[in-house]
Design a protein around this motif. Structure first.
Motif, PDB file in Angstrom:
ATOM      1  N   GLY A 135      -2.216  -3.301   3.009  1.00  0.00           N
ATOM      2  CA  GLY A 135      -1.555  -2.783   1.817  1.00  0.00           C
ATOM      3  C   GLY A 135      -1.859  -1.343   1.485  1.00  0.00           C
ATOM      4  O   GLY A 135      -1.794  -0.926   0.330  1.00  0.00           O
ATOM      5  N   VAL A 136      -2.203  -0.556   2.485  1.00  0.00           N
ATOM      6  CA  VAL A 136      -2.501   0.861   2.230  1.00  0.00           C
ATOM      7  C   VAL A 136      -1.371   1.784   2.706  1.00  0.00           C
ATOM      8  O   VAL A 136      -1.553   2.992   2.773  1.00  0.00           O
ATOM      9  CB  VAL A 136      -3.842   1.292   2.868  1.00  0.00           C
ATOM     10  CG1 VAL A 136      -4.998   0.515   2.280  1.00  0.00           C
ATOM     11  CG2 VAL A 136      -3.818   1.131   4.387  1.00  0.00           C
ATOM     12  N   THR A 137      -0.252   1.219   3.065  1.00  0.00           N
ATOM     13  CA  THR A 137       0.962   1.935   3.529  1.00  0.00           C
ATOM     14  C   THR A 137       0.926   2.373   5.001  1.00  0.00           C
ATOM     15  O   THR A 137       1.616   3.306   5.375  1.00  0.00           O
ATOM     16  CB  THR A 137       1.363   3.172   2.659  1.00  0.00           C
ATOM     17  OG1 THR A 137       0.541   4.300   2.996  1.00  0.00           O
ATOM     18  CG2 THR A 137       1.259   2.904   1.182  1.00  0.00           C
ATOM     19  N   LYS A 138       0.174   1.665   5.832  1.00  0.00           N
ATOM     20  CA  LYS A 138       0.215   1.977   7.269  1.00  0.00           C
ATOM     21  C   LYS A 138       1.637   1.850   7.819  1.00  0.00           C
ATOM     22  O   LYS A 138       2.152   2.740   8.471  1.00  0.00           O
ATOM     23  CB  LYS A 138      -0.669   1.008   8.074  1.00  0.00           C
ATOM     24  CG  LYS A 138      -2.149   1.228   7.946  1.00  0.00           C
ATOM     25  CD  LYS A 138      -2.931   0.256   8.810  1.00  0.00           C
ATOM     26  CE  LYS A 138      -2.806  -1.181   8.365  1.00  0.00           C
ATOM     27  NZ  LYS A 138      -3.342  -1.472   7.036  1.00  0.00           N
ATOM     28  N   THR A 139       2.245   0.688   7.522  1.00  0.00           N
ATOM     29  CA  THR A 139       3.568   0.403   8.092  1.00  0.00           C
ATOM     30  C   THR A 139       4.630   1.340   7.508  1.00  0.00           C
ATOM     31  O   THR A 139       5.437   1.910   8.239  1.00  0.00           O
ATOM     32  CB  THR A 139       3.927  -1.074   7.823  1.00  0.00           C
ATOM     33  OG1 THR A 139       2.930  -1.877   8.464  1.00  0.00           O
ATOM     34  CG2 THR A 139       5.292  -1.425   8.363  1.00  0.00           C
ATOM     35  N   THR A 140       4.610   1.511   6.192  1.00  0.00           N
ATOM     36  CA  THR A 140       5.561   2.414   5.542  1.00  0.00           C
ATOM     37  C   THR A 140       5.403   3.836   6.079  1.00  0.00           C
ATOM     38  O   THR A 140       6.393   4.525   6.345  1.00  0.00           O
ATOM     39  CB  THR A 140       5.326   2.409   4.007  1.00  0.00           C
ATOM     40  OG1 THR A 140       5.266   1.048   3.563  1.00  0.00           O
ATOM     41  CG2 THR A 140       6.425   3.125   3.265  1.00  0.00           C
ATOM     42  N   LYS A 171       2.818   9.188  -3.856  1.00  0.00           N
ATOM     43  CA  LYS A 171       2.711   8.521  -5.158  1.00  0.00           C
ATOM     44  C   LYS A 171       3.208   7.083  -5.078  1.00  0.00           C
ATOM     45  O   LYS A 171       4.069   6.764  -4.249  1.00  0.00           O
ATOM     46  CB  LYS A 171       3.541   9.278  -6.185  1.00  0.00           C
ATOM     47  CG  LYS A 171       2.952  10.636  -6.469  1.00  0.00           C
ATOM     48  CD  LYS A 171       3.707  11.297  -7.603  1.00  0.00           C
ATOM     49  CE  LYS A 171       3.176  12.704  -7.797  1.00  0.00           C
ATOM     50  NZ  LYS A 171       4.203  13.709  -7.951  1.00  0.00           N
ATOM     51  N   ALA A 227       5.620   4.601  -6.121  1.00  0.00           N
ATOM     52  CA  ALA A 227       6.956   4.721  -6.724  1.00  0.00           C
ATOM     53  C   ALA A 227       7.880   3.666  -6.156  1.00  0.00           C
ATOM     54  O   ALA A 227       7.781   3.300  -4.976  1.00  0.00           O
ATOM     55  CB  ALA A 227       7.523   6.106  -6.426  1.00  0.00           C
ATOM     56  N   ALA A 287       9.957   3.770  -2.780  1.00  0.00           N
ATOM     57  CA  ALA A 287       9.367   3.497  -1.459  1.00  0.00           C
ATOM     58  C   ALA A 287       9.780   2.145  -0.933  1.00  0.00           C
ATOM     59  O   ALA A 287       9.773   1.891   0.262  1.00  0.00           O
ATOM     60  CB  ALA A 287       7.847   3.578  -1.546  1.00  0.00           C
TER      61      ALA A 287
END
Ligand code: ADP
Ligand code: MG
Length: 259
Positions: A13-18, A213, A215, A218
């Motif tokens: 949940g730290v935005t690796k994939t995004t 940020k 938001a 995303a």
């Protein structure tokens, strides 16, 4: 020769994939030939890119397992995004992970396979799973560079020490060229004091190459298989990711403050 970048952090949940999807799409939009590798059995990157894990013919499992397929057959072109391809994942990867442990040179299996397609891409971006597992080791062993997304909270910040130790081990024993080029401060909420404090700490100790940020934008495009950089290219988040893509292209990881 493709430059290989691993996007890693043992926390979920730290935005690796995004970040993987947006940075890869940003590079592809800038005319670079990009291959994404989904190393997470949850297949979030595969799904984000608009693919159905159960419907694809071959996945990253077919590359990692003993009776492996040629890597070329496991690469899928993403039809709605020019220059972008993916090696998808599937839940079976979780089972395969245990089998990998009994193989010699088990950390190097992905690196060896990627060697075969090195000339077909400018960049290969690897989305690592949320553990310091053999799969993450494979991602790090293949990588020239590492980008670490981290949440702007204290425990996440503290968790970076463990990741740094692992990367140091990889450098010593498996892949001496590996280099951490930057940290992405993610899910940042500027009105929260703690987030500001942790961002300042990150900036003083690491090379922060992006501040993303928290938001709603995303999460939008996800059902259409479109990243923010394509769907909301004027948004602040898109600008940060496009800027990171520029840094990658220039091999100069310095964030200018105006963004
Ligand atoms: N900038 C953002 N603001 C709000 N939510 C985000 C942002 N970036 C990603 N998300 C969401 O946060 C969650 C975790 O992101 P994800 O990329 O899956 O992390 P990881 O791969 O590290 O587990 C997902 O639901 C994703 O849609
Ligand atoms: Mg993920």
């Amino acid at each position: 020769m493709a430059k290989i970048i691993a996007v890693a952090n043992q926390k979920g949940g730290v935005t690796k994939t995004t970040s993987t999807f947006n940075i890869s799409a940003a590079l592809a939009m800038k005319g670079k030939r990009v291959l994404m590798v989904d190393m997470d059995s949850q297949a979030s990157l595969t799904i984000s890119a608009g693919l159905e894990p159960l419907e694809v013919k071959y996945t990253v499992c077919d590359i990692l397992e003993k009776a492996s397929k040629p890597i070329e057959e496991c690469i899928i072109k993403i039809e709605h995004i020019e220059n972008l391809s993916i090696i998808p994942s599937i839940i079976d990867l979780a089972v395969l992970e245990t089998e990998l442990l009994s193989r010699p040179a088990r950390e190097k299996i992905l690196a060896r396979a990627l060697n075969q397609v090195d000339k077909d891409f400018d960049y290969i971006i690897i989305d690592c799973p949320p553990q310091l597992s053999i799969l993450t080791m494979n991602g790090l062993a293949a990588a020239d560079e590492v980008i670490i997304p981290v949440k702007t909270d204290y425990l996440a910040y503290r968790g970076l020490t463990q990741l740094k130790d692992t990367i140091e081990d990889i450098r010593l024993y498996v892949n001496e060229k590996i280099k951490v080029v930057g940290v992405i401060a993610a899910l940042y909420e500027m009105q929260i004091v703690e987030d500001k404090e942790i961002l300042a700490k990150l900036e003083s100790e690491y090379n922060v190459i992006g501040v993303i940020k928290r938001a709603a934008v995303a999460k939008k495009g996800i059902y259409d298989g479109l990243p923010v950089v394509m769907q909301y290219s004027k948004s602040n988040i898109a600008k940060e990711y496009l800027n990171i893509a520029d840094m990658i292209i220039k091999s100069a990881y310095e964030r200018s403050e105006e963004i």
